[in-house]
Motif scaffolding. Structure first.
Motif, PDB file in Angstrom:
ATOM      1  N   THR A 220       0.812  -1.204   0.000  1.00  0.00           N
ATOM      2  CA  THR A 220       0.000   0.000   0.000  1.00  0.00           C
ATOM      3  C   THR A 220       0.850   1.261   0.000  1.00  0.00           C
ATOM      4  O   THR A 220       0.321   2.346  -0.090  1.00  0.00           O
ATOM      5  CB  THR A 220      -0.923   0.029   1.229  1.00  0.00           C
ATOM      6  OG1 THR A 220      -0.110  -0.054   2.404  1.00  0.00           O
ATOM      7  CG2 THR A 220      -1.898  -1.120   1.187  1.00  0.00           C
TER       8      THR A 220
ATOM      9  N   SER B 232      -0.402   3.686  -9.418  1.00  0.00           N
ATOM     10  CA  SER B 232      -0.864   4.913  -8.781  1.00  0.00           C
ATOM     11  C   SER B 232      -0.593   6.131  -9.652  1.00  0.00           C
ATOM     12  O   SER B 232      -1.393   7.063  -9.699  1.00  0.00           O
ATOM     13  CB  SER B 232      -0.176   5.072  -7.424  1.00  0.00           C
ATOM     14  OG  SER B 232      -0.533   6.278  -6.820  1.00  0.00           O
TER      15      SER B 232
ATOM     16  N   ARG C 279     -10.833  10.524  -3.610  1.00  0.00           N
ATOM     17  CA  ARG C 279      -9.798   9.684  -2.995  1.00  0.00           C
ATOM     18  C   ARG C 279     -10.251   8.238  -2.782  1.00  0.00           C
ATOM     19  O   ARG C 279      -9.500   7.303  -3.051  1.00  0.00           O
ATOM     20  CB  ARG C 279      -9.360  10.295  -1.667  1.00  0.00           C
ATOM     21  CG  ARG C 279      -8.224   9.553  -1.019  1.00  0.00           C
ATOM     22  CD  ARG C 279      -7.707  10.331   0.184  1.00  0.00           C
ATOM     23  NE  ARG C 279      -6.688   9.612   0.881  1.00  0.00           N
ATOM     24  CZ  ARG C 279      -5.411   9.580   0.535  1.00  0.00           C
ATOM     25  NH1 ARG C 279      -5.020  10.236  -0.534  1.00  0.00           N
ATOM     26  NH2 ARG C 279      -4.525   8.910   1.242  1.00  0.00           N
TER      27      ARG C 279
ATOM     28  N   ASP D 182      -8.507   5.092  -4.666  1.00  0.00           N
ATOM     29  CA  ASP D 182      -7.926   3.952  -3.949  1.00  0.00           C
ATOM     30  C   ASP D 182      -8.514   2.634  -4.453  1.00  0.00           C
ATOM     31  O   ASP D 182      -7.801   1.639  -4.603  1.00  0.00           O
ATOM     32  CB  ASP D 182      -8.152   4.080  -2.443  1.00  0.00           C
ATOM     33  CG  ASP D 182      -7.317   5.179  -1.819  1.00  0.00           C
ATOM     34  OD1 ASP D 182      -6.349   5.642  -2.470  1.00  0.00           O
ATOM     35  OD2 ASP D 182      -7.638   5.590  -0.680  1.00  0.00           O
TER      36      ASP D 182
ATOM     37  N   SER E  68      -6.352  -0.332  -6.226  1.00  0.00           N
ATOM     38  CA  SER E  68      -6.412  -1.688  -5.661  1.00  0.00           C
ATOM     39  C   SER E  68      -6.944  -2.687  -6.679  1.00  0.00           C
ATOM     40  O   SER E  68      -6.437  -3.807  -6.787  1.00  0.00           O
ATOM     41  CB  SER E  68      -7.295  -1.701  -4.422  1.00  0.00           C
ATOM     42  OG  SER E  68      -6.768  -0.862  -3.434  1.00  0.00           O
TER      43      SER E  68
END
Length: 148
Positions: free
Chosen positions: A55, A67, A76, A80, A84
């Motif tokens: 992470t 990312s 956000r 995320d 993921s």
């Protein structure tokens, strides 16, 4: 150390000491031996087990690359989820290890389709309507109650 000083075998000194220990000292010695052995085993296991910090983009290069391809202008929580989801797809082999922007666009649109769409998947913790205290999970009928 004693064996070296007197020129005797180490095993002879150890057996002499063990023979002359009282029963309480033998139990105490055995307990200390077990504790040290378990500490040694635990230390060895922590060296063997690798704990990936996936992470953290600074630690995992794949996570950092994924990312960097997801726009920072996205909410956000959704961002995320996108990162993921892409990371999982790479691990599962649905996307090659070198994820391209085209692959990322597919993942981004898929997450938008599922989670940012009022007709897509919705969390069960959401209220039924604005200002309502009733959650969607409260609307699910209980199967056991139907048989009563």
């Amino acid at each position: 150390m004693i064996a070296e000083r007197y020129g005797v075998l180490r095993s002879a000194v150890c057996s002499f000491v063990e023979r002359n220990l009282s029963p309480e000292e033998r139990v105490l010695r055995q307990d200390k031996f077990r504790v040290r052995a378990s500490q040694r085993r635990a230390r060895d296991l922590t060296k063997k087990v690798q704990r990936p910090a996936s992470t953290s983009p600074s630690v995992d290069p794949l996570y950092a690359r994924i990312s960097s391809m997801v726009p920072r202008t996205i909410d956000r929580a959704l961002r995320d989820d996108m990162i993921s989801e892409a990371y999982l797809q790479v691990l599962e082999g649905r996307i090659k290890g070198n994820a391209t922007p085209t692959d990322m666009k597919k993942v981004i649109s898929g997450v938008f389709r599922r989670f940012a769409n009022k007709w897509g998947d919705v969390s069960l913790d959401e209220p039924v309507s604005a200002g309502s205290d009733t959650l969607l999970r409260d609307m699910i009928p209980e199967d056991a109650g139907l048989y009563a």
